[in-house]
Design a protein around this motif. Structure first.
Motif, PDB file in Angstrom:
ATOM      1  N   LEU A 203      -4.022  14.838  11.712  1.00  0.00           N
ATOM      2  CA  LEU A 203      -5.281  15.227  12.359  1.00  0.00           C
ATOM      3  C   LEU A 203      -6.419  15.433  11.363  1.00  0.00           C
ATOM      4  O   LEU A 203      -7.570  15.094  11.654  1.00  0.00           O
ATOM      5  N   ASP A 204      -6.109  15.953  10.166  1.00  0.00           N
ATOM      6  CA  ASP A 204      -7.179  16.114   9.166  1.00  0.00           C
ATOM      7  C   ASP A 204      -7.704  14.755   8.709  1.00  0.00           C
ATOM      8  O   ASP A 204      -8.903  14.569   8.528  1.00  0.00           O
ATOM      9  N   LEU A 205      -6.753  13.822   8.538  1.00  0.00           N
ATOM     10  CA  LEU A 205      -7.177  12.471   8.147  1.00  0.00           C
ATOM     11  C   LEU A 205      -8.042  11.833   9.235  1.00  0.00           C
ATOM     12  O   LEU A 205      -9.022  11.145   8.961  1.00  0.00           O
ATOM     13  N   LEU A 206      -7.663  12.086  10.484  1.00  0.00           N
ATOM     14  CA  LEU A 206      -8.443  11.520  11.594  1.00  0.00           C
ATOM     15  C   LEU A 206      -9.862  12.084  11.589  1.00  0.00           C
ATOM     16  O   LEU A 206     -10.834  11.368  11.826  1.00  0.00           O
ATOM     17  N   LYS A 207      -9.956  13.378  11.305  1.00  0.00           N
ATOM     18  CA  LYS A 207     -11.289  13.990  11.251  1.00  0.00           C
ATOM     19  C   LYS A 207     -12.113  13.330  10.133  1.00  0.00           C
ATOM     20  O   LYS A 207     -13.308  13.073  10.284  1.00  0.00           O
ATOM     21  N   GLU A 208     -11.432  13.071   9.040  1.00  0.00           N
ATOM     22  CA  GLU A 208     -12.092  12.410   7.906  1.00  0.00           C
ATOM     23  C   GLU A 208     -12.649  11.043   8.350  1.00  0.00           C
ATOM     24  O   GLU A 208     -13.795  10.701   8.090  1.00  0.00           O
ATOM     25  N   ILE A 209     -11.813  10.283   9.059  1.00  0.00           N
ATOM     26  CA  ILE A 209     -12.196   8.907   9.448  1.00  0.00           C
ATOM     27  C   ILE A 209     -13.263   8.911  10.545  1.00  0.00           C
ATOM     28  O   ILE A 209     -14.264   8.205  10.462  1.00  0.00           O
ATOM     29  N   LEU A 210     -13.041   9.745  11.564  1.00  0.00           N
ATOM     30  CA  LEU A 210     -13.906   9.664  12.750  1.00  0.00           C
ATOM     31  C   LEU A 210     -15.208  10.448  12.584  1.00  0.00           C
ATOM     32  O   LEU A 210     -16.220  10.106  13.187  1.00  0.00           O
ATOM     33  N   VAL A 211     -15.141  11.509  11.767  1.00  0.00           N
ATOM     34  CA  VAL A 211     -16.324  12.373  11.688  1.00  0.00           C
ATOM     35  C   VAL A 211     -16.932  12.351  10.278  1.00  0.00           C
ATOM     36  O   VAL A 211     -18.040  11.856  10.081  1.00  0.00           O
TER      37      VAL A 211
ATOM     38  N   LEU B 284       0.818  -1.222   0.000  1.00  0.00           N
ATOM     39  CA  LEU B 284       0.000   0.000   0.000  1.00  0.00           C
ATOM     40  C   LEU B 284       0.851   1.272   0.000  1.00  0.00           C
ATOM     41  O   LEU B 284       0.332   2.381  -0.028  1.00  0.00           O
ATOM     42  N   GLY B 285       2.173   1.095   0.081  1.00  0.00           N
ATOM     43  CA  GLY B 285       3.075   2.247   0.117  1.00  0.00           C
ATOM     44  C   GLY B 285       3.024   2.990   1.452  1.00  0.00           C
ATOM     45  O   GLY B 285       3.274   4.192   1.520  1.00  0.00           O
ATOM     46  N   ILE B 286       2.693   2.262   2.514  1.00  0.00           N
ATOM     47  CA  ILE B 286       2.596   2.900   3.846  1.00  0.00           C
ATOM     48  C   ILE B 286       3.838   2.513   4.661  1.00  0.00           C
ATOM     49  O   ILE B 286       4.180   1.334   4.740  1.00  0.00           O
ATOM     50  N   PRO B 287       4.536   3.516   5.245  1.00  0.00           N
ATOM     51  CA  PRO B 287       5.757   3.174   5.990  1.00  0.00           C
ATOM     52  C   PRO B 287       5.447   2.503   7.328  1.00  0.00           C
ATOM     53  O   PRO B 287       4.295   2.496   7.776  1.00  0.00           O
TER      54      PRO B 287
ATOM     55  N   GLN C 173      -6.898  10.653   1.036  1.00  0.00           N
ATOM     56  CA  GLN C 173      -5.755  11.438   0.534  1.00  0.00           C
ATOM     57  C   GLN C 173      -4.867  10.586  -0.371  1.00  0.00           C
ATOM     58  O   GLN C 173      -3.653  10.492  -0.173  1.00  0.00           O
ATOM     59  N   GLY C 174      -5.497   9.882  -1.279  1.00  0.00           N
ATOM     60  CA  GLY C 174      -4.762   9.103  -2.276  1.00  0.00           C
ATOM     61  C   GLY C 174      -4.309   7.727  -1.802  1.00  0.00           C
ATOM     62  O   GLY C 174      -3.765   6.956  -2.574  1.00  0.00           O
ATOM     63  N   VAL C 175      -4.520   7.419  -0.537  1.00  0.00           N
ATOM     64  CA  VAL C 175      -4.088   6.104  -0.038  1.00  0.00           C
ATOM     65  C   VAL C 175      -5.305   5.187   0.067  1.00  0.00           C
ATOM     66  O   VAL C 175      -6.334   5.571   0.632  1.00  0.00           O
ATOM     67  N   LYS C 176      -5.152   3.976  -0.486  1.00  0.00           N
ATOM     68  CA  LYS C 176      -6.280   3.041  -0.454  1.00  0.00           C
ATOM     69  C   LYS C 176      -6.286   2.301   0.885  1.00  0.00           C
ATOM     70  O   LYS C 176      -5.332   1.624   1.245  1.00  0.00           O
ATOM     71  N   ILE C 177      -7.369   2.456   1.641  1.00  0.00           N
ATOM     72  CA  ILE C 177      -7.498   1.729   2.911  1.00  0.00           C
ATOM     73  C   ILE C 177      -8.389   0.512   2.646  1.00  0.00           C
ATOM     74  O   ILE C 177      -9.580   0.666   2.334  1.00  0.00           O
TER      75      ILE C 177
END
Ligand code: HEM
Length: 513
Positions: free
Chosen positions: A91-99, A37-40, A390-394
């Motif tokens: 933190l922006d990504l977290l807001k995306e996921i949680l809210v 996934l290209g995640i470190p 943000q372009g990363v596939k979860i």
């Protein structure tokens, strides 16, 4: 057995080696997930994943360190044994996921080895629509009017706690506060939950307390090893063998307690307006109130919700309360300012849910305390369906971890993060909404936040009215935490307690020494 015509190997050994090889293969087969996934993330070891680091540093510190190291990568992946866990640091990504996209991240990880069949109706665990329905039904169990109605009981138990503390402080003034505060919280939860007087303040070894403690301790101690090293297909087998994260006999004890309490109520004409009664009222199956049939609870959901109250309600509030008291005692200037505020604003009136709203400095002290010692120092969601962030596939089913302890100790958000500075909460507005999340965030955030805050505010304000407190020779500061499980202090919370000479007019002080 003749192996390749060369050596004679016993069959059992061959089976054992084959199983070992398959186990290693199975436990390691997922370890390429984040690379793809290209995640470190740190390099996992075969079978163990990244367990060794957690063992070396402890869970709390490994979350703080991981956040610090990977903060600017926005996310990083680790492996709990074979299970990939994606920690999101942005933190922006977290807001995306949680809210914002919370519909794609509704559930939490399922603990297959948790005596699940007794617990699969717990609000913390239930999934998808069942969670939505259950949360909606329980929503009004802690409205502000219901919380206010709990206040007289809280005041009475606080008074009892202060008497116990004064008794213990009689000799040298040195008192270990965590156990006494724990007993107060258990008595309060048992009382508002089930009108049960377990009287832990005077009998800390009572069955209700002992069993609840054992369930919580087992969960804290065993989860790490169960989750890291037992592959999913082994968990049901362990469950059948009676090996669980939670001791089955204790869960059964608590279910029996709830059954008995319900049976006793069916004989009574008038019942208390407590949490159990709220549940019964919303259970059409019990035939008590026909108006409650819409979206009502099942009997199993009553058990699950009652257990939620006992397990989620008692320990968290007790710890929130004892950290706040201890941190104030360790910081005399903050203590004096908070005490002055309580005296000036309350004018000797006993604290209650309304008047504590005016205690702005006390509120900052509590926030600072749960910032430094967030009881949920991480929490999780799972991904319901593949989502691009943000372009990363979860991928679907990925466990997403929220590193609360890391965020709360980020020096770019909180200068000198390991210092107790309540004043930093004077201005909340400039902070990112995900920068302070002791109760989680979004629709699945803590269900008991209002109750917990009320307990901590009223309790702490009353404490300051009744006692002077300061460090004693046995005080340990900074606080040391146990490496595993929940946030557990590795030493007693000892401090010097002196009842104040000047009594406020309110209830508890008539018991001054
Ligand atoms: C200082 C005290 C407390 C703290 C710091 C705390 C913290 C948390 C955190 C961090 C979560 C996870 C939130 C998320 O995933 O976004 C949570 C969930 C939860 N808490 Fe608390 N909690 C406290 C007290 C309580 C009390 C008193 C109760 C119940 C009476 C309670 C019941 C729950 C439940 C049921 C959930 C799961 C909610 C859901 O899945 O819908 N908590 N809490």
């Amino acid at each position: 057995m003749d192996f390749l015509g060369i050596v004679d190997i016993p069959t059992w050994l061959l089976i054992l080696v084959t199983c070992g090889v398959l186990y290693v293969y199975y436990m390691t087969s997922t370890h390429g997930t984040f690379k793809k996934l290209g995640i470190p993330g740190p390099q996992p070891l075969p079978v163990l994943g990244n367990a060794l680091y957690v063992v070396r540093k402890g869970l709390f510190d490994s979350i703080v360190d991981g956040y610090k190291y990977y903060k600017h990568h926005k996310m990083y992946g680790i492996f709990e044994g074979r299970t990939p866990v994606l920690t999101v640091t942005d933190l922006d990504l977290l807001k995306e996921i949680l809210v914002k996209q919370s519909n794609n991240f509704t559930n939490r990880r399922q603990y297959a080895s948790m005596a699940q069949r007794y617990l699969d109706t717990i609000l913390f665990i239930v999934k998808d629509n069942e969670w939505k329905q259950l949360r909606a039904t329980l929503k009004s169990s802690f409205t502000s009017s219901r919380l206010k109605a709990m206040h007289p009981k809280m005041a009475e138990l606080l008074k009892q706690m202060f008497d116990v503390l004064k008794e213990q402080a009689k000799d040298k003034g040195q008192v270990e506060i965590s156990s006494v505060i724990g007993c107060f919280c258990m008595d309060f939860i048992a009382s508002i939950g089930f009108e049960h007087n377990c009287d832990s303040l005077h009998n800390p070894q009572n069955d209700f307390m002992r069993v609840s403690r054992n369930v919580l301790d087992s969960f804290a101690e065993r989860t790490f090893f169960f989750e890291f090293f037992s592959p999913p297909f082994v968990k049901p087998v362990l469950d059948q063998l009676g090996i669980n994260i939670l001791p089955k006999s204790d869960i059964l004890f608590l279910r029996k307690f709830v059954t008995k309490a319900m049976e006793a109520r069916s004989q009574r004409v008038e019942n208390p307006d407590d949490f159990l009664q709220y549940l019964i009222h919303h259970c059409p199956g019990l035939g008590l109130d026909k108006s409650a049939t819409e979206g009502g609870l099942t009997l199993e959901q009553i058990y699950g919700s009652a257990l939620t109250m006992i397990l989620a309600g008692y320990d968290t509030s007790a710890k929130g309360f004892h950290f706040a008291v201890y941190l104030l005692a360790m910081h005399p200037e903050c203590f004096s300012r908070a005490q002055r505020e309580v005296d000036e604003v309350l004018q000797g009136e006993f604290p209650n849910p309304t008047n504590v709203g005016q205690l702005t400095y006390l509120d900052m002290c509590i926030k600072e305390s749960i910032r430094m010692y967030p009881l949920g120092f991480f929490f999780e969601r799972t991904c319901n369906k593949e989502t691009i962030l943000q372009g990363v596939k979860i991928p679907k089913d990925m466990i997403i971890r929220v590193p609360v302890a890391g965020i709360h100790s980020d020096p770019e958000i909180y200068t000198e993060p390991f210092k107790f500075i309540p004043e930093r909460f004077a201005d909340d507005k400039s902070r990112h909404p995900m920068a302070f999340i002791p109760f989680g965030a979004g629709p699945r955030s803590c269900f008991g936040e209002q109750l917990a805050m009320q307990m901590m505010k009223v309790g702490l304000a009353a404490f300051l009215q009744v006692f002077h407190m300061s460090p004693c020779v046995k005080s340990v500061y900074p606080i040391r935490l146990k490496p595993f499980g929940d946030i557990i202090v590795d030493h007693g919370l000892w401090l010097n307690l002196r009842p104040r000479q000047q009594c406020p007019k309110g209830e508890p002080v008539s018991h001054q020494l």
